[in-house]
Write an enzyme that holds these catalytic residues in place. Sequence first.
Site, PDB file in Angstrom:
ATOM      1  NE  ARG A 105      -3.851  -2.177   2.255  1.00 32.94           N
ATOM      2  CZ  ARG A 105      -3.617  -3.489   2.335  1.00 32.94           C
ATOM      3  NH1 ARG A 105      -2.426  -3.947   2.624  1.00 32.94           N
ATOM      4  NH2 ARG A 105      -4.609  -4.343   2.133  1.00 32.94           N
ATOM      5  CG  HIS A 130      -0.913  -5.616  -4.252  1.00 34.92           C
ATOM      6  ND1 HIS A 130       0.229  -5.535  -3.500  1.00 34.92           N
ATOM      7  CD2 HIS A 130      -1.694  -6.553  -3.635  1.00 34.92           C
ATOM      8  CE1 HIS A 130       0.152  -6.384  -2.482  1.00 34.92           C
ATOM      9  NE2 HIS A 130      -0.999  -7.007  -2.516  1.00 34.92           N
ATOM     10  CG  HIS A 201       0.212 -11.420  -3.800  1.00 30.95           C
ATOM     11  ND1 HIS A 201      -0.248 -12.322  -2.872  1.00 30.95           N
ATOM     12  CD2 HIS A 201      -0.174 -10.203  -3.370  1.00 30.95           C
ATOM     13  CE1 HIS A 201      -0.907 -11.668  -1.935  1.00 30.95           C
ATOM     14  NE2 HIS A 201      -0.875 -10.362  -2.203  1.00 30.95           N
ATOM     15  CD  GLU A 339       2.285 -10.216  -0.457  1.00 34.57           C
ATOM     16  OE1 GLU A 339       2.042  -9.169  -1.076  1.00 34.57           O
ATOM     17  OE2 GLU A 339       1.583 -10.608   0.499  1.00 34.57           O
TER      18      GLU A 339
HETATM   19  C1  GLA Z   1      -1.394  -8.240   0.391  1.00 35.88           C
HETATM   20  C2  GLA Z   1      -1.990  -7.272   1.313  1.00 35.88           C
HETATM   21  C3  GLA Z   1      -3.256  -7.811   1.846  1.00 35.88           C
HETATM   22  C4  GLA Z   1      -4.197  -8.164   0.739  1.00 35.88           C
HETATM   23  C5  GLA Z   1      -3.533  -9.127  -0.195  1.00 35.88           C
HETATM   24  C6  GLA Z   1      -4.366  -9.381  -1.400  1.00 35.88           C
HETATM   25  O1  GLA Z   1      -0.807  -9.273   1.026  1.00 35.88           O
HETATM   26  O2  GLA Z   1      -1.133  -6.880   2.365  1.00 35.88           O
HETATM   27  O3  GLA Z   1      -3.848  -6.885   2.697  1.00 35.88           O
HETATM   28  O4  GLA Z   1      -4.553  -7.018   0.048  1.00 35.88           O
HETATM   29  O5  GLA Z   1      -2.305  -8.605  -0.610  1.00 35.88           O
HETATM   30  O6  GLA Z   1      -5.680  -9.693  -1.118  1.00 35.88           O
END
Ligand code: GLA
Length: 374
Positions: A105, A130, A201, A339
């Site tokens: 984010r 993302h 991811h 990630e």
């Molecule tokens: C990441 C974010 C989560 C969520 C996933 C996708 O891991 O941190 O909050 O948005 O991606 O659903």
Amino acid sequence: MRIITLALLAVFAFASCNQKISKTVIKPEAFHKMVDGKQVELFTLKNKNGLEIAITNYGGRIVSLMVPDKSGKMEDIVLGYETIDGYLNANEQYFGGSIGRYGNRIANGKFSLDSIEYKLAINNKPNSLHGGVKGFSAKVWDAVLKGNNELELLLVSPDMEEGYPGELKVKVNYKLTDSNELTLTYRAETSKPTVLNLTNHSYFNLHGAGNGDILDHEVFLNADKYTPVDSTLIPTGKIETVIGTPFDFTTPATVGARINEKNEQLAFGLGYDHNFVLNKVDGKAVSLAASVYDPQSGRFMEVFTNEPGVQFYCGNFLKGKEIGKQNKPYNYRSALCFETQHFPDSPNHADFPTVVLRPGEIYNSVCIYKFSTK
Ligand code: GLA
């Protein structure tokens, strides 16, 4: 002679039965489709131990990953779909994808660089997540297959795409080695100063995708610290110790052991959905970030990276609405993600490791998922 023939027959029967087990259900034809005027396809990489990974150039998605358990039985351990349409119509948009330009984010979809303010799409209110509305995980990449075990995906992202400055040339290399490592290497160059944070991811379930939850998986995170978040999952800016909290995975613990404890951070993330600050070994570019073990199957996965952080996410947003491969629903906490990345919202935190990429520099990020059993 007869004994030898019988023995050979038995060996062939065993091998072909093993092959049946190891064969992925994914058919390349199910991915042949023109999307945004470009050809989507499915590519399969194999190694000498029978590991098999299918990747589509739609979003650089890892579609399936066949890995043996302690008795040699292969299972597909990543969530995803059997067809390209599955990905195009999914509610959960990121299964297996190459995330960019910014993994995780950016607060309020805004950041400043060299005194210029940039505005991004707010696709995860009130933040940008993302890469925005159509990030790299929704783009059709160019693909170059290099033999049996290597695939290169290339993308040119135009200046100001999704609000990010600079024309960006990106390359992601997927390599499956004979030591059962899947190595993801990201390289990029920009025409103007920009910010960049690429990651993969994949949603892992070591029982096999769709085979129950991951609460019994034993996780180790090589992190003494993490970045706590506010209620919108933006880091507060503090870097806090995990010691004495449910975020301490410095000694392996099951995901389920503390996930439902009364804790503000767990409440904000609906469980684990946090960036961990990785302990680094001096002088080592790539070091161990995390590992996960499934005592049932014996599958063990280690994660190595040169990145300073890892987002540990436990599928808290999955609710069984996604019907995935083999018609299996993907339920609450039925997968976990590691990630490897720079910290979320770094463009707005001057004291976090920098995510700025300038013309003439080469972005270089490595993530290795290594598979074994014990
Ligand atoms: C990441 C974010 C989560 C969520 C996933 C996708 O891991 O941190 O909050 O948005 O991606 O659903």
